[in-house]
Design an enzyme around this catalytic site. Structure first.
Site, PDB file in Angstrom:
ATOM      1  N   ASP A 169      45.530  31.197  42.978  1.00 37.15           N
ATOM      2  CA  ASP A 169      46.653  30.325  43.311  1.00 37.15           C
ATOM      3  C   ASP A 169      47.870  31.212  43.561  1.00 37.15           C
ATOM      4  O   ASP A 169      48.611  31.537  42.640  1.00 37.15           O
ATOM      5  CB  ASP A 169      46.902  29.330  42.179  1.00 37.15           C
ATOM      6  CG  ASP A 169      48.021  28.344  42.504  1.00 37.15           C
ATOM      7  OD1 ASP A 169      48.608  28.440  43.601  1.00 37.15           O
ATOM      8  OD2 ASP A 169      48.326  27.492  41.649  1.00 37.15           O
ATOM      9  N   HIS A 170      48.057  31.611  44.815  1.00 37.00           N
ATOM     10  CA  HIS A 170      49.080  32.596  45.168  1.00 37.00           C
ATOM     11  C   HIS A 170      50.051  32.045  46.196  1.00 37.00           C
ATOM     12  O   HIS A 170      49.731  31.129  46.957  1.00 37.00           O
ATOM     13  CB  HIS A 170      48.426  33.857  45.746  1.00 37.00           C
ATOM     14  CG  HIS A 170      48.032  34.858  44.713  1.00 37.00           C
ATOM     15  ND1 HIS A 170      48.376  36.188  44.799  1.00 37.00           N
ATOM     16  CD2 HIS A 170      47.334  34.723  43.564  1.00 37.00           C
ATOM     17  CE1 HIS A 170      47.901  36.836  43.758  1.00 37.00           C
ATOM     18  NE2 HIS A 170      47.249  35.965  42.990  1.00 37.00           N
ATOM     19  N   SER A 210      50.269  33.501  32.589  1.00 36.14           N
ATOM     20  CA  SER A 210      51.721  33.697  32.541  1.00 36.14           C
ATOM     21  C   SER A 210      52.295  34.175  33.865  1.00 36.14           C
ATOM     22  O   SER A 210      53.502  34.337  33.990  1.00 36.14           O
ATOM     23  CB  SER A 210      52.081  34.676  31.420  1.00 36.14           C
ATOM     24  OG  SER A 210      51.430  35.918  31.605  1.00 36.14           O
ATOM     25  N   GLY A 211      51.441  34.409  34.878  1.00 36.80           N
ATOM     26  CA  GLY A 211      51.919  34.614  36.228  1.00 36.80           C
ATOM     27  C   GLY A 211      52.177  36.056  36.616  1.00 36.80           C
ATOM     28  O   GLY A 211      52.089  36.976  35.806  1.00 36.80           O
ATOM     29  N   GLU A 212      52.491  36.218  37.907  1.00 39.24           N
ATOM     30  CA  GLU A 212      52.868  37.518  38.459  1.00 39.24           C
ATOM     31  C   GLU A 212      54.164  37.373  39.247  1.00 39.24           C
ATOM     32  O   GLU A 212      54.382  36.370  39.927  1.00 39.24           O
ATOM     33  CB  GLU A 212      51.779  38.069  39.403  1.00 39.24           C
ATOM     34  CG  GLU A 212      50.439  38.310  38.745  1.00 39.24           C
ATOM     35  CD  GLU A 212      49.480  37.162  39.015  1.00 39.24           C
ATOM     36  OE1 GLU A 212      49.769  36.309  39.888  1.00 39.24           O
ATOM     37  OE2 GLU A 212      48.445  37.105  38.339  1.00 39.24           O
ATOM     38  N   ASN A 252      54.244  36.165  42.984  1.00 43.35           N
ATOM     39  CA  ASN A 252      54.246  34.768  43.396  1.00 43.35           C
ATOM     40  C   ASN A 252      55.423  33.969  42.863  1.00 43.35           C
ATOM     41  O   ASN A 252      55.896  33.042  43.514  1.00 43.35           O
ATOM     42  CB  ASN A 252      52.948  34.093  42.929  1.00 43.35           C
ATOM     43  CG  ASN A 252      51.729  34.809  43.430  1.00 43.35           C
ATOM     44  OD1 ASN A 252      51.535  34.944  44.624  1.00 43.35           O
ATOM     45  ND2 ASN A 252      50.908  35.309  42.517  1.00 43.35           N
ATOM     46  N   SER A 295      45.015  39.346  28.373  1.00 39.79           N
ATOM     47  CA  SER A 295      44.976  40.777  28.661  1.00 39.79           C
ATOM     48  C   SER A 295      45.422  41.611  27.479  1.00 39.79           C
ATOM     49  O   SER A 295      45.348  42.838  27.523  1.00 39.79           O
ATOM     50  CB  SER A 295      45.857  41.105  29.875  1.00 39.79           C
ATOM     51  OG  SER A 295      47.204  40.729  29.627  1.00 39.79           O
ATOM     52  N   GLY A 296      45.906  40.960  26.407  1.00 38.77           N
ATOM     53  CA  GLY A 296      46.375  41.684  25.238  1.00 38.77           C
ATOM     54  C   GLY A 296      46.435  40.781  24.024  1.00 38.77           C
ATOM     55  O   GLY A 296      46.057  39.599  24.085  1.00 38.77           O
TER      56      GLY A 296
END
Length: 321
Positions: free
Chosen positions: A37-38, A105-107, A110, A173-174
């Protein structure tokens, strides 16, 4: 048995092609599907980024069996969580219960488009947690009012609710994201075969829940062609999510990966048509404890050849895992 999925990669194909591809993936026997979803592709060479939710609606109508899933949607900046809840409920109805809502939590790539700045990682995780609570409250029915640290909801209600709300997955990722996923999610999502992520997920309440991984692959009968394609469109993948989440656009990704060589990409992405190489690339996910793995075939123009090959050769071999 590990379930094998197919990825509708919105960054590398147009909306009609994506629907055609998932229809063929269903015919080929893939167990499930996911979609990115970008708003932007990772690199200009990928060349696409249609609205994933329209694609999902079309895919829900064009397919009959294959489950659908966002992998993943960010419900905090580009989309308000109340709107995500409405979209997810609608896709669940259209697909007759085949939809799962994958969240993350997104990038910056985007989310920067709304002009509000890019929050620190800890703030993004807090926003995600609050968003999930809002979405679940709306899935429960009735009116929702919310005054939170990051979001307000004013007398919202979903008028078309499925009998069973979509299961919610959270990308990890963590440690902090694993804690959130264990506490709030119905399944966990990861793009690295790290057993420690699943252990942390289990520690916080995730034991027994599905765990979904993702693996890029690049099929082509000519291995050299596959390596060139993987390098052209997927050399960003090895940057790691601490880096990938922060870069603001395709030009930044191209600059950050300027010195990545084709052989570097080929060492982490199976390329060519050697079935055993592809199977061995999936095996670490199975060994780590993942129950599902979604494959990403690199290259929009190579999807149908890949799906034909997967039906005849790859999927039968992967069923042995």
């Amino acid at each position: 048995m590990v379930q094998i999925g197919y990825t509708m990669m919105t960054e590398q194909a147009g909306p009609r092609e994506l629907v055609d591809h998932v229809v063929r993936a269903e015919q080929a026997g893939f167990d499930f599907s996911v979609t990115s979803d970008h708003y932007f592709p990772w690199l200009d060479s990928q060349g696409h980024s249609p609205y994933a939710w329209s694609v999902l609606g079309a895919a829900a109508q064009a397919t009959e069996r294959i489950p659908l899933m966002t992998y993943v949607t960010c419900p905090t900046l580009r989309y308000h969580p109340a709107v995500v809840a409405q979209k997810a409920a609608t896709v669940q109805l259209l697909s007759e219960g085949r939809f799962r809502l994958g969240l993350g939590s997104g990038e910056n790539l985007n989310e920067h488009i709304i002009g509000g700045g890019w929050p620190a990682a800890a703030v993004r995780q807090d926003m995600l947690s609050e968003a999930v609570h809002i979405i679940r409250a709306l899935f429960a029915g009735g009116y929702v009012n919310h005054r939170g640290e990051h979001f307000d909801v004013e007398s919202a209600k979903l008028w078309d609710l499925p009998e069973q709300p979509p299961p919610i997955g959270i990308a990890v990722s963590g440690p902090r994201s694993c804690e959130l996923a264990g506490e709030l999610a119905d399944l966990v999502i990861a793009v690295e075969p790290k057993a420690e992520l699943l252990t942390a997920f289990d520690k916080h309440g995730g034991s027994g829940k599905p765990r979904v991984g993702q693996l890029p692959v690049c099929y082509d009968p000519d291995r050299a062609t596959a390596v060139r394609s993987a390098h052209d469109q997927f050399r960003w993948f090895g940057g790691g999510w601490k880096v990938n989440a922060e870069l603001p656009g395709p030009a930044a990704f191209a600059s950050a990966n300027a010195y990545v060589r084709p052989e570097d990409v080929a060492s982490s992405i199976p390329c060519g048509d050697d079935v055993d190489e592809f199977v061995q690339a999936v095996r670490p996910y199975a060994d780590a404890g993942f129950t599902e793995v979604a494959l990403v075939q690199v290259g929009g123009d190579s999807q149908l050849p890949f799906l034909n090959w997967a039906e005849k050769e790859l999927l039968p071999a992967l069923r042995q895992l």
